[in-house]
Design a protein around this motif. Structure first.
Motif, PDB file in Angstrom:
ATOM      1  N   UNK A 248       0.795  -1.217   0.000  1.00  0.00           N
ATOM      2  CA  UNK A 248       0.000   0.000   0.000  1.00  0.00           C
ATOM      3  C   UNK A 248       0.836   1.280   0.000  1.00  0.00           C
ATOM      4  N   UNK A 249       0.161   2.384  -0.289  1.00  0.00           N
ATOM      5  CA  UNK A 249       0.721   3.705  -0.063  1.00  0.00           C
ATOM      6  C   UNK A 249       0.461   4.084   1.387  1.00  0.00           C
ATOM      7  N   UNK A 250       1.514   4.290   2.152  1.00  0.00           N
ATOM      8  CA  UNK A 250       1.395   4.700   3.555  1.00  0.00           C
ATOM      9  C   UNK A 250       1.265   6.215   3.581  1.00  0.00           C
ATOM     10  N   UNK A 251       0.151   6.721   4.093  1.00  0.00           N
ATOM     11  CA  UNK A 251      -0.132   8.159   4.063  1.00  0.00           C
ATOM     12  C   UNK A 251       0.117   8.802   5.431  1.00  0.00           C
ATOM     13  N   UNK A 252      -0.036  10.122   5.467  1.00  0.00           N
ATOM     14  CA  UNK A 252       0.081  10.860   6.725  1.00  0.00           C
ATOM     15  C   UNK A 252      -1.267  11.093   7.399  1.00  0.00           C
TER      16      UNK A 252
END
Length: 261
Positions: A248-252
């Motif tokens: 996945x894209x790890x977001x803030x």
């Protein structure tokens, strides 16, 4: 990587230090499924997501074709390098998997980030419920179903679901907890007999890994962010990029910000 910030994790992925499943990383933060499409397909895909919010819950869209980041989603974001593994589709066919997409990037591409089940898994774990794929350290099992999505233009298809086995009382508690998180798939769509939603063999997932189901447990199914990949297979756009399941894209974004209660 367990105690790293989302930014540090993205930088580790970008540098090639991390190319594995992102489950369990960046506790407290949203991880996102990914779909990247040419601009002339983007409006129809956006409508498909809006009509099917449980399997396709949007958490961000790039503002302009060619942008490599989504404003407000992640600091120093570069979508070309910040996901551990990508799938490349041409005319609906998977042609390769890669660890970065700098060579494939084009200035007409639009990024869609969609909510991921890792967010509600964290809420379930915090309530003391076991998540079998976490316990067994594997990717969550995912299955194609006969649950039809609402079509939008050239996009249509059946829902993909993820499965976690639970005792019936825990399944009911999971429904209560996950109802607070509509932006990351919300409450389960089914629990009990897999055949009722078109799953022939619970021991052979279409994506991810099989997990054990113990006596007295029932399979519990959530709408899954792999659903857009099925719609893309059927729509057959000339070019598309997605994440590989579990990568996945790890977001803030904080998971707590997605709770409606």
């Amino acid at each position: 990587m367990q105690n790293k910030t989302p930014l540090e994790i993205r930088h580790a992925i970008r540098s090639g230090q991390l190319n594995s499943n992102t489950s369990g990383l960046a506790g407290g933060y949203v991880q996102a499924n990914l779909a990247i499409l040419p601009a002339d397909w983007a409006a129809e895909f956006l409508l498909f997501c809006q009509l099917n919010p449980k399997p396709c819950p949007l958490v961000g869209v790039s503002a302009n074709p060619g942008d490599i980041a989504i404003a407000g989603l992640a600091e120093d974001m570069d979508i070309r390098t910040d996901v551990p593994r990508y799938k490349i589709f041409e005319h609906g066919e998977l042609v390769r998997e890669v660890e970065d997409i700098r060579e494939q990037w084009r200035d007409d591409l639009v990024i869609f980030a969609l909510g991921c089940s890792f967010s509600f898994e964290e809420a379930l774990l915090a309530d003391g419920l076991e998540i079998r794929n976490v316990t067994e350290a594997v990717n969550v099992p995912m299955y194609r179903t006969n649950i039809a999505c609402k079509p939008a233009g050239r996009f249509s298809g059946d829902m993909v679901v993820s499965m976690r086995p639970m005792k019936p009382a825990d399944a009911i508690r999971a429904i209560q907890i996950c109802s607070r998180f509509p932006s990351v798939h919300g409450a389960p769509v089914h629990f009990g007999d897999p055949a009722a939603i078109g799953i022939r063999d619970i021991g052979r997932p279409d994506f991810g890994d099989a997990v054990s189901i113990r006596p007295g447990e029932v399979p519990v199914f959530w709408a899954c962010g792999v659903t857009p990949q099925v719609a893309i297979e059927q729509a057959r756009p000339p070019f598309c990029i997605t994440h590989s399941p579990g990568h996945m894209l790890v977001t803030d974004l904080l998971n707590s910000k997605l709770s409606v209660l």
